[in-house]
Design an enzyme around this catalytic site. Structure first.
Site, PDB file in Angstrom:
ATOM      1  N   GLY A 133       0.831  -0.967   0.039  1.00 11.02           N
ATOM      2  CA  GLY A 133       0.021   0.060   0.199  1.00 11.02           C
ATOM      3  C   GLY A 133       0.777   1.130  -0.065  1.00 11.02           C
TER       4      GLY A 133
ATOM      5  N   ASN B 124       1.067  -2.597   5.435  1.00  7.48           N
ATOM      6  CA  ASN B 124       0.661  -1.292   5.482  1.00  7.48           C
ATOM      7  C   ASN B 124      -0.763  -1.040   4.907  1.00  7.48           C
ATOM      8  OD1 ASN B 124       0.286   1.737   6.015  1.00  7.48           O
ATOM      9  ND2 ASN B 124       0.641   1.451   3.859  1.00  7.48           N
TER      10      ASN B 124
ATOM     11  N   TYR C 187     -13.574  -2.589   9.666  1.00  6.02           N
ATOM     12  CA  TYR C 187     -12.350  -2.168   9.931  1.00  6.02           C
ATOM     13  C   TYR C 187     -11.676  -2.471  11.222  1.00  6.02           C
ATOM     14  CZ  TYR C 187      -8.783   1.498   9.374  1.00  6.02           C
ATOM     15  OH  TYR C 187      -7.561   2.295   9.296  1.00  6.02           O
TER      16      TYR C 187
ATOM     17  N   LYS D  77      -8.558  -4.566  12.010  1.00  7.39           N
ATOM     18  CA  LYS D  77      -7.395  -4.260  12.724  1.00  7.39           C
ATOM     19  C   LYS D  77      -7.226  -4.977  14.125  1.00  7.39           C
ATOM     20  CE  LYS D  77      -6.270  -1.012   9.521  1.00  7.39           C
ATOM     21  NZ  LYS D  77      -5.036  -1.442   8.819  1.00  7.39           N
TER      22      LYS D  77
ATOM     23  N   ARG E 228       0.830   5.827  -2.072  1.00  8.49           N
ATOM     24  CA  ARG E 228       0.670   7.202  -1.633  1.00  8.49           C
ATOM     25  C   ARG E 228       0.395   6.829  -0.033  1.00  8.49           C
ATOM     26  NH1 ARG E 228      -5.994   7.300  -3.049  1.00  8.49           N
ATOM     27  NH2 ARG E 228      -6.453   6.505  -1.004  1.00  8.49           N
TER      28      ARG E 228
HETATM   29  N1  LIG Z   1      -4.669   7.719   7.823  1.00  6.24           N
HETATM   30  C1  LIG Z   1      -4.999   7.359   9.089  1.00  6.24           C
HETATM   31  O1  LIG Z   1      -5.726   8.229   9.901  1.00  6.24           O
HETATM   32  C2  LIG Z   1      -4.972   6.007   9.612  1.00  6.24           C
HETATM   33  C3  LIG Z   1      -5.086   5.812  10.965  1.00  6.24           C
HETATM   34  C4  LIG Z   1      -5.043   4.240  11.224  1.00  6.24           C
HETATM   35  C5  LIG Z   1      -4.529   3.423  10.668  1.00  6.24           C
HETATM   36  N2  LIG Z   1      -4.158   3.677   9.237  1.00  6.24           N
HETATM   37  C6  LIG Z   1      -4.031   2.734   8.220  1.00  6.24           C
HETATM   38  O2  LIG Z   1      -2.615   2.852   7.686  1.00  6.24           O
HETATM   39  C7  LIG Z   1      -2.551   1.995   6.475  1.00  6.24           C
HETATM   40  C8  LIG Z   1      -2.542   3.225   5.205  1.00  6.24           C
HETATM   41  O3  LIG Z   1      -3.374   4.214   5.519  1.00  6.24           O
HETATM   42  P1  LIG Z   1      -3.449   5.502   4.589  1.00  6.24           P
HETATM   43  O4  LIG Z   1      -4.380   6.564   5.203  1.00  6.24           O
HETATM   44  O5  LIG Z   1      -2.240   5.802   3.830  1.00  6.24           O
HETATM   45  O6  LIG Z   1      -4.320   5.114   3.219  1.00  6.24           O
HETATM   46  P2  LIG Z   1      -4.370   5.698   1.927  1.00  6.24           P
HETATM   47  O7  LIG Z   1      -5.657   5.160   1.194  1.00  6.24           O
HETATM   48  O8  LIG Z   1      -3.821   7.007   1.680  1.00  6.24           O
HETATM   49  O9  LIG Z   1      -3.336   4.702   1.088  1.00  6.24           O
HETATM   50  C9  LIG Z   1      -3.578   3.296   1.047  1.00  6.24           C
HETATM   51  C10 LIG Z   1      -2.573   2.637  -0.066  1.00  6.24           C
HETATM   52  O10 LIG Z   1      -2.878   1.245  -0.181  1.00  6.24           O
HETATM   53  C11 LIG Z   1      -3.444   0.996  -1.516  1.00  6.24           C
HETATM   54  N3  LIG Z   1      -4.011  -0.262  -1.370  1.00  6.24           N
HETATM   55  C12 LIG Z   1      -5.282  -0.304  -0.924  1.00  6.24           C
HETATM   56  N4  LIG Z   1      -5.673  -1.508  -1.186  1.00  6.24           N
HETATM   57  C13 LIG Z   1      -4.935  -2.425  -1.766  1.00  6.24           C
HETATM   58  C14 LIG Z   1      -4.721  -3.779  -2.216  1.00  6.24           C
HETATM   59  N5  LIG Z   1      -5.645  -4.628  -2.139  1.00  6.24           N
HETATM   60  N6  LIG Z   1      -3.529  -4.120  -2.900  1.00  6.24           N
HETATM   61  C15 LIG Z   1      -2.733  -3.237  -2.801  1.00  6.24           C
HETATM   62  N7  LIG Z   1      -2.692  -2.003  -2.413  1.00  6.24           N
HETATM   63  C16 LIG Z   1      -3.650  -1.539  -1.926  1.00  6.24           C
HETATM   64  C17 LIG Z   1      -4.010   2.214  -2.094  1.00  6.24           C
HETATM   65  O11 LIG Z   1      -3.698   1.953  -3.542  1.00  6.24           O
HETATM   66  C18 LIG Z   1      -3.111   3.107  -1.493  1.00  6.24           C
HETATM   67  O12 LIG Z   1      -2.008   3.516  -2.428  1.00  6.24           O
HETATM   68  C19 LIG Z   1      -3.985   1.581   6.353  1.00  6.24           C
HETATM   69  O13 LIG Z   1      -3.565   0.182   6.547  1.00  6.24           O
HETATM   70  C20 LIG Z   1      -4.885   2.205   7.227  1.00  6.24           C
HETATM   71  O14 LIG Z   1      -5.759   1.446   7.488  1.00  6.24           O
HETATM   72  C21 LIG Z   1      -4.541   5.024   8.556  1.00  6.24           C
END
Ligand SMILES: NC(=O)c1ccc[n+]([C@@H]2O[C@H](COP(=O)([O-])OP(=O)(O)OC[C@H]3O[C@@H](n4cnc5c(N)ncnc54)[C@H](O)[C@@H]3O)[C@@H](O)[C@H]2O)c1
Length: 242
Positions: free
Chosen positions: A12, A86, A150, A154, A15
């Protein structure tokens, strides 16, 4: 000093948090494999590369077991030092309105992916008698309204992390989880302003986190300095959940 052949795979990573993690790990001297289902990931890897470090992009849907096996069939004997699981999505809605599709998509992307990717590389990590696995969970693992899918995924990641920490410690493989709070990424950019304000109000530091804040914690867990940390949950939430 880290051997230049040491590779870390980050899912992931086209971005958001995954991208920031890759940038930081490259700066730390690692070679990285960026995995994303966005076909732009090869381009992103070309742009992120600096100095002698290698960065390659692999297009793969990590929610699908067979796609992971196929995408990495040539990497199996490779010198993989670390995995950062991630990739994640959310499909938020109250449970009474949640469809099977919304449940299934989130569980497969956020939880099955962790199994799928770790499974590909675990034999060579055991053979190398060395490695780090960092799983990205969320503060929502404790339950959050509108996030039954979710939160279940998690929370599952935490059980998985603690089990691997117990099973793999004897092979010098350390498994830990990061618990981000509210981080500014494309995933959270769509959160309506009034809900964002409520979140910020609940955070003792009174601001949302940056992807780089999460990347710094991952960097530490990949570093020699964290060699005695195994099975830990590292909170990167400014105190959102205490
Ligand atoms: N942003 C937050 O506040 C937050 C908080 C807690 C946890 N998280 C966790 O952090 C991680 C990253 O989140 P983010 O905010 O950067 O998300 P985002 O949506 O900005 O980026 C996620 C990336 O994962 C890729 N992706 C999604 N599904 C995929 C798949 N099946 N195969 C391959 N790539 C895939 C997307 O193309 C994207 O590039 C996630 O696991 C999210 O649950 C984020």
């Amino acid at each position: 000093m880290i051997s230049l052949s040491k590779k870390i795979i980050v899912t992931g990573s086209n971005r958001g948090i995954g991208y920031a993690i890759c940038k930081r790990l490259i700066d730390d001297g690692f070679n990285i494999i960026m995995v994303d289902y966005d076909s732009d990931v090869a381009n992103t890897a070309r742009k992120i590369k600096t100095g002698n470090n290698s960065a390659e992009g692999v297009v793969c849907d990590v929610s699908d077991y067979n796609s992971c096996q196929k995408a990495f069939e040539n990497y199996k004997g490779d010198d993989i030092y670390g995995i950062v699981n991630n990739a994640g999505i959310n499909r938020d809605t109250l449970f009474k309105n949640m469809t099977y599709q919304e449940w299934d998509a989130v569980i497969k992307t956020d939880l099955y992916s962790v199994f799928n990717i770790t499974k590909v590389f675990i034999d060579s990590m055991i053979k190398n008698n060395c490695g780090r696995i960092v799983n990205v969970s969320s503060a929502s693992w404790q339950g959050n309204i509108g996030q039954a899918n979710y939160a279940a995924a998690k929370a599952g990641i935490i059980g998985f992390t603690k089990t691997l920490a117990r099973e793999l410690g004897k092979y010098n493989i350390k498994t830990n989880a990061i618990i981000p709070g509210f981080i500014k990424t494309p995933m959270t950019d769509s959160v309506p302003e009034n809900i964002r304000e409520k979140f910020i109000d609940k955070i003792p530091l009174k601001k949302i986190g940056l992807p780089e804040d999460v990347a710094n914690a991952v960097s530490f867990l990949m570093n020699e300095k964290s060699k005695y940390i195994n099975g830990a949950l590292i909170d990167v939430g400014g105190g959102l959940v205490l």
